[in-house]
Design a protein around this motif. Structure first.
Motif, PDB file in Angstrom:
ATOM      1  N   PHE A 335       0.878  -1.175   0.000  1.00 49.64           N
ATOM      2  CA  PHE A 335       0.000   0.000   0.000  1.00 49.64           C
ATOM      3  C   PHE A 335       0.909   1.217   0.000  1.00 49.64           C
ATOM      4  O   PHE A 335       1.660   1.440   0.959  1.00 49.64           O
ATOM      5  CB  PHE A 335      -0.907  -0.017   1.240  1.00 49.64           C
ATOM      6  N   THR A 383      -8.858   6.347   1.985  1.00 51.98           N
ATOM      7  CA  THR A 383     -10.050   5.548   1.686  1.00 51.98           C
ATOM      8  C   THR A 383     -10.745   5.991   0.400  1.00 51.98           C
ATOM      9  O   THR A 383     -11.719   5.369  -0.016  1.00 51.98           O
ATOM     10  CB  THR A 383     -11.053   5.645   2.847  1.00 51.98           C
ATOM     11  N   GLY A 384     -10.259   7.072  -0.215  1.00 53.21           N
ATOM     12  CA  GLY A 384     -10.882   7.549  -1.450  1.00 53.21           C
ATOM     13  C   GLY A 384     -12.079   8.444  -1.229  1.00 53.21           C
ATOM     14  O   GLY A 384     -12.758   8.825  -2.188  1.00 53.21           O
ATOM     15  N   ARG A 394      -1.788   3.900  -3.973  1.00 55.03           N
ATOM     16  CA  ARG A 394      -1.724   2.692  -4.796  1.00 55.03           C
ATOM     17  C   ARG A 394      -1.854   1.423  -3.967  1.00 55.03           C
ATOM     18  O   ARG A 394      -1.221   1.278  -2.927  1.00 55.03           O
ATOM     19  CB  ARG A 394      -0.403   2.652  -5.579  1.00 55.03           C
ATOM     20  N   LEU A 395      -2.685   0.529  -4.462  1.00 54.76           N
ATOM     21  CA  LEU A 395      -2.773  -0.838  -3.958  1.00 54.76           C
ATOM     22  C   LEU A 395      -2.024  -1.727  -4.944  1.00 54.76           C
ATOM     23  O   LEU A 395      -2.414  -1.825  -6.115  1.00 54.76           O
ATOM     24  CB  LEU A 395      -4.228  -1.282  -3.863  1.00 54.76           C
ATOM     25  N   ASP A 399      -3.230   2.620  -8.954  1.00 51.37           N
ATOM     26  CA  ASP A 399      -3.883   3.752  -8.303  1.00 51.37           C
ATOM     27  C   ASP A 399      -5.316   3.388  -7.912  1.00 51.37           C
ATOM     28  O   ASP A 399      -5.974   2.571  -8.580  1.00 51.37           O
ATOM     29  CB  ASP A 399      -3.881   4.954  -9.260  1.00 51.37           C
ATOM     30  N   LEU A 400      -5.805   4.012  -6.843  1.00 49.76           N
ATOM     31  CA  LEU A 400      -7.172   3.721  -6.379  1.00 49.76           C
ATOM     32  C   LEU A 400      -8.207   3.931  -7.471  1.00 49.76           C
ATOM     33  O   LEU A 400      -9.239   3.252  -7.512  1.00 49.76           O
ATOM     34  CB  LEU A 400      -7.518   4.610  -5.174  1.00 49.76           C
ATOM     35  N   THR A 401      -7.951   4.898  -8.381  1.00 48.69           N
ATOM     36  CA  THR A 401      -8.909   5.173  -9.454  1.00 48.69           C
ATOM     37  C   THR A 401      -9.002   4.020 -10.445  1.00 48.69           C
ATOM     38  O   THR A 401      -9.943   3.966 -11.247  1.00 48.69           O
ATOM     39  CB  THR A 401      -8.523   6.455 -10.203  1.00 48.69           C
ATOM     40  N   TRP A 403      -9.309   0.928  -9.549  1.00 49.31           N
ATOM     41  CA  TRP A 403     -10.088  -0.142  -8.924  1.00 49.31           C
ATOM     42  C   TRP A 403     -11.570   0.184  -9.010  1.00 49.31           C
ATOM     43  O   TRP A 403     -11.982   1.321  -8.786  1.00 49.31           O
ATOM     44  CB  TRP A 403      -9.680  -0.320  -7.460  1.00 49.31           C
ATOM     45  N   GLU A 405     -15.186   0.786  -7.982  1.00 50.31           N
ATOM     46  CA  GLU A 405     -15.673   1.311  -6.700  1.00 50.31           C
ATOM     47  C   GLU A 405     -16.427   0.256  -5.895  1.00 50.31           C
ATOM     48  O   GLU A 405     -16.305   0.185  -4.676  1.00 50.31           O
ATOM     49  CB  GLU A 405     -16.575   2.522  -6.956  1.00 50.31           C
ATOM     50  N   ILE A 408     -13.684  -2.447  -4.663  1.00 41.53           N
ATOM     51  CA  ILE A 408     -12.606  -2.076  -3.740  1.00 41.53           C
ATOM     52  C   ILE A 408     -13.010  -2.278  -2.278  1.00 41.53           C
ATOM     53  O   ILE A 408     -12.153  -2.448  -1.402  1.00 41.53           O
ATOM     54  CB  ILE A 408     -12.161  -0.615  -3.993  1.00 41.53           C
ATOM     55  N   VAL A 412     -10.585  -3.044   1.080  1.00 42.41           N
ATOM     56  CA  VAL A 412     -10.308  -1.970   2.031  1.00 42.41           C
ATOM     57  C   VAL A 412     -11.428  -1.919   3.070  1.00 42.41           C
ATOM     58  O   VAL A 412     -12.601  -1.744   2.723  1.00 42.41           O
ATOM     59  CB  VAL A 412     -10.186  -0.606   1.325  1.00 42.41           C
TER      60      VAL A 412
END
Length: 587
Positions: A335, A383-384, A394-395, A399-401, A403, A405, A408, A412
């Motif tokens: 992470f 947590t976005g 980043r996971l 990047d979180l974007t 993944w 929604e 995810i 998380v």
């Protein structure tokens, strides 16, 4: 969104609306044409009665004409019913299509700084349009294009009467435009005032306990009353404008009908038309002006529906520009936070600057620092909930974007500082409204949170209804159920903001055990804390103060550094304190 992306999104949104409703709208338009053609039945009937049946004295002719007219009226009624039902179903179809989208936006809006009242406005917009579709407003709008049919009919009876009818229709149309221009700003201002009033009402309801306990109910009600008065004033002014023009239109319509009757009588005396034509002109002219008059009478609904549709169209455009990302494999390695800068969405004020760190599977990070330093802002970014202005989160390097929604949430887990539970059962809260009940995973999560025994002691156990915001439970119980929700499904990363704020000693032991178990299964735990007892199970510590990360590293090094900093601070402060004491005459 770039201008090209926005244009593509607008095209997609408009295309979706056209695809859903264009065919039905065209069908309703042609049904309206049939209804308006059949509405000429009364005028033709008057012509035939006065110019044929009365002059010939033929009862069979009168009976045949009457039977034919009754049949045509029945057809008109059937088509009118079909149109009415289609419009109602169009409203219901619109609701089914847009209500979930509007609610999704309503769920997202509060995290960007909008009030609950503003967020719920999208849902009310859907209700407004559905209600409008079942009213007389759409009927008037679908009848308006057929007004020239009646004017042409009157013109063929006599050109002068046709010109008078056309002039009256133009005046009424201009009156409609004037009504729109005068009411548009007032209607928009009234809508904004209503939002302000609803926001105050929602705030008062959410803080009812504090208002009651601290004795400022009267002031809270007075504040609401002031906002309500502003709304009523604007709403009254808008209604006055529409009502005044509506009254003028009705008077003008009656004057015009009387003028047509008088002018028709004069032309009949001059031998230029028959007596039956006078009645036919009156009926046709009345029908020609009725849609305009009806549109003015329903203009308030037209304006409200147009504003609601514009907001919903913008919502569809925004959502149609979103691309569903490719489903990635479950994260299991790292992470990473790469120099993120975060601002409050409501004000745009930067709260966190250039924060970066990396955690590997099996590690736990404790985030410490003074109040107001930016810890909760960091959690919202991780947590976005709040997007980062710069940098990335980043996971496993994605990047979180990137993944999905909805997906995810499996990776998380999140325990907020103020735990708010859904109005539902304990199981629904823990499983995050999952359609299937995985009993083994549910119990594993509650045991990890140390709350299983408390739940089974409740009268309905796991099926206990919690009520709005879970207020039937204590703050500590809510926090432990919130922890179970965060742990449900063994997410790779679990982020907890002040998880021990309302916990007793037993709860803290369960929390430390949960952190140990996360690390044991090669997960990652991030804990924001003030109380040092929570740091027992972490191996990494970050210090956040003044919107920056001042330190990050192994726990022993950071804690030792903090102790040394405190000692150094005392060495500076103590001589100053002794000097002040001597100045005040202390021994």
């Amino acid at each position: 969104m770039t201008s090209t992306a926005k244009a593509i999104a607008e095209h997609r949104g408009d295309e979706l609306l056209r695809k859903e409703f264009k065919g039905v709208a065209v069908f309703v338009f042609w049904i309206s044409g049939i209804i308006n053609v059949l509405a000429l039945t009364g005028s033709f009937y008057m012509l035939q009665i006065y110019d044929r049946a009365l002059t010939s004295g033929s009862v069979p002719t009168l009976a045949a004409l009457s039977a034919l007219v009754i049949g045509l009226y029945l057809f008109q009624g059937v088509f009118d019913v079909i149109r009415s039902q289609l419009l109602v179903r169009m409203g219901a179809r619109f609701d089914r299509m847009l209500a979930p989208i509007a609610h999704r936006v309503s769920v997202d809006m509060p995290r960007f700084g909008f009030s609950t009242g503003e967020a719920l406005e999208r849902g009310r917009d859907v209700d407004t349009i559905r209600t409008f579709m079942g009213s007389q407003g759409p009927v008037a709008l679908f009848d308006l294009p057929w007004v020239p049919l009646y004017i042409l009919f009157v013109y063929f009876l006599h050109p002068v009467l046709g010109a008078v009818t056309l002039g009256g229709a133009i005046v009424l149309a201009l009156l409609t435009v004037w009504t729109e221009l005068r009411s548009r700003k007032l209607a928009s201002a009234a809508q904004q005032a209503q939002l302000t009033r609803n926001s105050i009402a929602d705030s008062n309801a959410r803080n009812a306990d504090v208002i009651k306990a601290m004795g400022f109910s009267s002031r809270a009600v007075s504040r609401f009353n002031t906002a309500n008065q502003d709304h009523l004033t604007l709403q009254t002014r808008a209604s006055d404008v529409i009502g005044t023009f509506g009254a003028f239109s009705r008077v003008l319509r009656m004057v015009l009908q009387s003028a047509l009757l008088g002018l028709g009588a004069y032309l009949t005396i001059q031998g230029q038309m028959s007596a039956g034509a006078i009645i036919a002109v009156s009926v046709a002219a009345s029908r020609a002006l009725a849609p305009i008059d009806m549109a003015i009478a329903n203009w308030k609904g037209v304006v409200a529906a147009r504003q609601s549709f514009k907001r919903l169209r913008d919502t569809m455009i925004a959502l149609s520009g979103m691309v569903r990302p490719l489903e990635l494999p479950a994260p299991a390695k790292s992470f990473k936070v790469d120099k993120i800068t975060v601002a409050a969405p409501a004000s745009g004020r930067v709260l966190l600057t250039e924060v970066g760190f990396e955690l590997k599977a099996g590690q736990a990070l404790g985030v410490i620092g003074p109040s107001g330093g930016g810890k909760t802002t960091l959690v919202r970014a991780l947590t976005g909930i709040w997007p980062a202005l710069r940098g990335s989160i980043r996971l496993d390097d994605a990047d979180l974007t990137q993944w999905d929604e909805d997906k995810i949430g499996e990776y998380v887990g999140y325990l907020p500082q103020d735990v708010a539970l859904l109005d539902g059962t304990i199981v629904e809260n823990i499983t995050r409204l999952a359609p299937q009940r995985d009993a083994r995973a549910i119990v594993a999560a509650t045991r990890a949170a140390g709350v299983h025994e408390m739940i089974v002691r409740l009268p309905d156990g796991y099926d206990t209804q919690l009520g709005p915001m879970g207020t039937s439970l204590s703050a500590g119980q809510r926090q432990r159920i919130g922890l179970a929700r965060a742990l449900y499904g063994d997410p790779f990363v679990v982020i907890m903001d002040e998880p021990n704020a309302f916990l007793d000693a037993e709860g803290e032991q369960a929390l430390n055990l949960a952190i140990r178990q996360i690390r044991a299964r090669d997960g990652i735990a991030i804990i924001v804390a003030h109380r040092p007892s929570i740091l027992a199970e972490v191996d990494m510590v970050a210090v956040i103060q003044n919107g920056r990360m001042s330190a990050f590293g192994p726990k022993d090094e950071i804690v030792a550094g903090q102790r040394q900093a405190n000692v150094n601070a005392l060495k500076v402060v103590e001589p100053r304190a002794r000097g002040r004491a001597r100045a005040l005459g202390a021994p």
